[in-house]
Design an enzyme around this catalytic site. Structure first.
Site, mmCIF file in Angstrom:
data_model
loop_
_atom_site.group_PDB
_atom_site.id
_atom_site.type_symbol
_atom_site.label_atom_id
_atom_site.label_comp_id
_atom_site.label_asym_id
_atom_site.label_seq_id
_atom_site.Cartn_x
_atom_site.Cartn_y
_atom_site.Cartn_z
ATOM 1 N N ASN A 8 -3.892 79.582 40.232
ATOM 2 C CA ASN A 8 -5.299 79.169 40.171
ATOM 3 C C ASN A 8 -5.969 79.643 41.463
ATOM 4 O OD1 ASN A 8 -7.749 77.872 39.990
ATOM 5 N ND2 ASN A 8 -6.924 75.799 40.285
ATOM 6 N N LYS A 10 -9.046 79.646 42.194
ATOM 7 C CA LYS A 10 -10.280 78.908 42.528
ATOM 8 C C LYS A 10 -11.392 79.906 42.854
ATOM 9 C CE LYS A 10 -7.346 75.116 43.845
ATOM 10 N NZ LYS A 10 -7.158 73.867 44.558
ATOM 11 N N HIS A 92 -9.735 70.298 35.731
ATOM 12 C CA HIS A 92 -9.233 70.307 37.110
ATOM 13 C C HIS A 92 -9.973 69.252 37.933
ATOM 14 C CE1 HIS A 92 -8.292 71.609 41.152
ATOM 15 N NE2 HIS A 92 -7.260 72.241 40.643
ATOM 16 N N GLU A 94 -11.162 69.285 40.798
ATOM 17 C CA GLU A 94 -12.361 69.783 41.505
ATOM 18 C C GLU A 94 -13.544 69.852 40.545
ATOM 19 O OE1 GLU A 94 -10.482 73.277 43.124
ATOM 20 O OE2 GLU A 94 -9.230 71.982 44.366
ATOM 21 N N GLU A 162 -1.448 66.846 38.512
ATOM 22 C CA GLU A 162 -1.869 67.198 39.864
ATOM 23 C C GLU A 162 -2.448 65.969 40.559
ATOM 24 O OE1 GLU A 162 -2.683 71.676 40.346
ATOM 25 O OE2 GLU A 162 -4.514 70.755 39.614
ATOM 26 N N GLY A 168 -4.214 70.900 47.926
ATOM 27 C CA GLY A 168 -4.780 71.575 49.097
ATOM 28 C C GLY A 168 -4.581 70.823 50.402
ATOM 29 N N SER A 199 -0.159 71.456 46.440
ATOM 30 C CA SER A 199 0.528 71.952 47.640
ATOM 31 C C SER A 199 1.912 72.540 47.335
ATOM 32 C CB SER A 199 0.617 70.852 48.709
ATOM 33 O OG SER A 199 -0.682 70.452 49.109
ATOM 34 N N GLY A 221 -3.698 77.423 46.504
ATOM 35 C CA GLY A 221 -3.749 78.217 47.732
ATOM 36 C C GLY A 221 -2.667 79.285 47.841
HETATM 37 P P1 PGA Z 1 -3.016 73.790 45.851
HETATM 38 O O1 PGA Z 1 -3.951 73.623 44.553
HETATM 39 O O2 PGA Z 1 -1.764 74.508 45.416
HETATM 40 O O3 PGA Z 1 -3.836 74.619 46.802
HETATM 41 O O4 PGA Z 1 -2.727 72.416 46.363
HETATM 42 C C1 PGA Z 1 -3.410 73.317 43.310
HETATM 43 C C2 PGA Z 1 -4.518 73.234 42.305
HETATM 44 O O5 PGA Z 1 -5.606 72.769 42.641
HETATM 45 O O6 PGA Z 1 -4.340 73.641 41.139
#
Ligand code: PGA
Length: 237
Positions: A8, A10, A92, A94, A162, A168, A199, A221
């Site tokens: 992902n 983003k 998601h 976000e 998640e 993140g 993460s 990330g």
């Molecule tokens: P992250 O994000 O690996 O940066 O923690 C995961 C996600 O939001 O799908």
């Protein structure tokens, strides 16, 4: 069951040249692996990725629940399907947090995506406050029940667990706690393929695949670094 490893990206990277570099790096590194690897770049890079690296699979990060018309800024399921996109991430955290998505709008999006023949990566997870208040399972159950309401055919649904506090932050959920949640989600939803996200790095990815009972990973990330993402994919072999 085949593991599903999803990148992902983003709202990254800033240019098509950088996107191409990441596609190339991932393509070369994941050839012949046993897992299903899906890249979810921003919409504007999908076509380029799909034509340059046709043997990778692609997903969108969002989709709208109306068919067409006066919905400025939105993308329809038909547009994705006609482009050849196979997967779509829906719900998601976000999107829930910054774009006011609710369990009800997520439910409409899931229905629309399934009707169009897209495979769904449905994201759920509790916030730190909800977890501290002992409400994790209650929240997961509500998200699952409302999100999947009216969808009897679960074949094209994957759920990504998640925990919001793990995204993140570098503060990934322990494998033991993930295992409990994965079992709970599988039981409540009836969905077979459950992913973990939050993460994920190559140092912890193998443990999730081998010990948490999950069938894959949603990587944010770390998926922007092709070498690191390839290490994550290989840790699932
Ligand atoms: P992250 O994000 O690996 O940066 O923690 C995961 C996600 O939001 O799908």
């Amino acid at each position: 069951m085949q593991n599903l490893i999803v990148a992902n990206w983003k709202m990254n990277p800033a240019s098509i040249a950088e996107a191409k570099n990441i596609f190339e790096g991932i393509k070369n590194g994941v050839e012949g692996v046993n897992s299903e690897v899906v890249i979810c770049p921003p919409f504007v890079y999908l076509e380029c990725g799909m034509s340059d690296t046709p043997h990778l699979k692609f997903g969108a990060q969002n989709v709208y629940f109306e068919d067409k018309g006066a919905f400025t800024g939105e993308i329809s399921t038909a547009m994705l399907k006609n482009l050849g996109v196979e997967y779509v991430i829906i719900g998601h955290s976000e999107r829930r947090k910054y774009f006011a998505e609710t369990d009800e709008t997520i439910n409409k999006k899931i229905k629309k995506a399934l009707d169009a023949g897209l495979k769904v990566i449905f994201c759920i997870g509790e916030t730190a406050e909800e977890r501290e208040a002992g409400k994790k399972n209650e929240v997961l159950e509500r998200q699952i029940k409302t999100g999947l309401d009216g969808n009897e055919n679960l074949e094209n649904i994957n759920i990504a667990y998640e925990p919001v506090w793990a995204i993140g932050t570098g503060n990934n959920c322990s494998v033991e706690e993930t295992k409990e949640s994965v079992e709970f989600i599988r039981k409540i939803s009836g969905v077979e393929r459950i992913l973990y996200g939050g993460s994920v790095k190559s140092e912890n990815s193998g443990a999730y695949i081998k010990e948490s009972g999950s069938n894959g990973l949603l990587v944010g990330g770390a998926s922007l670094n092709p070498e690191e993402f390839v290490r994550i994919v290989k840790s699932a072999e």
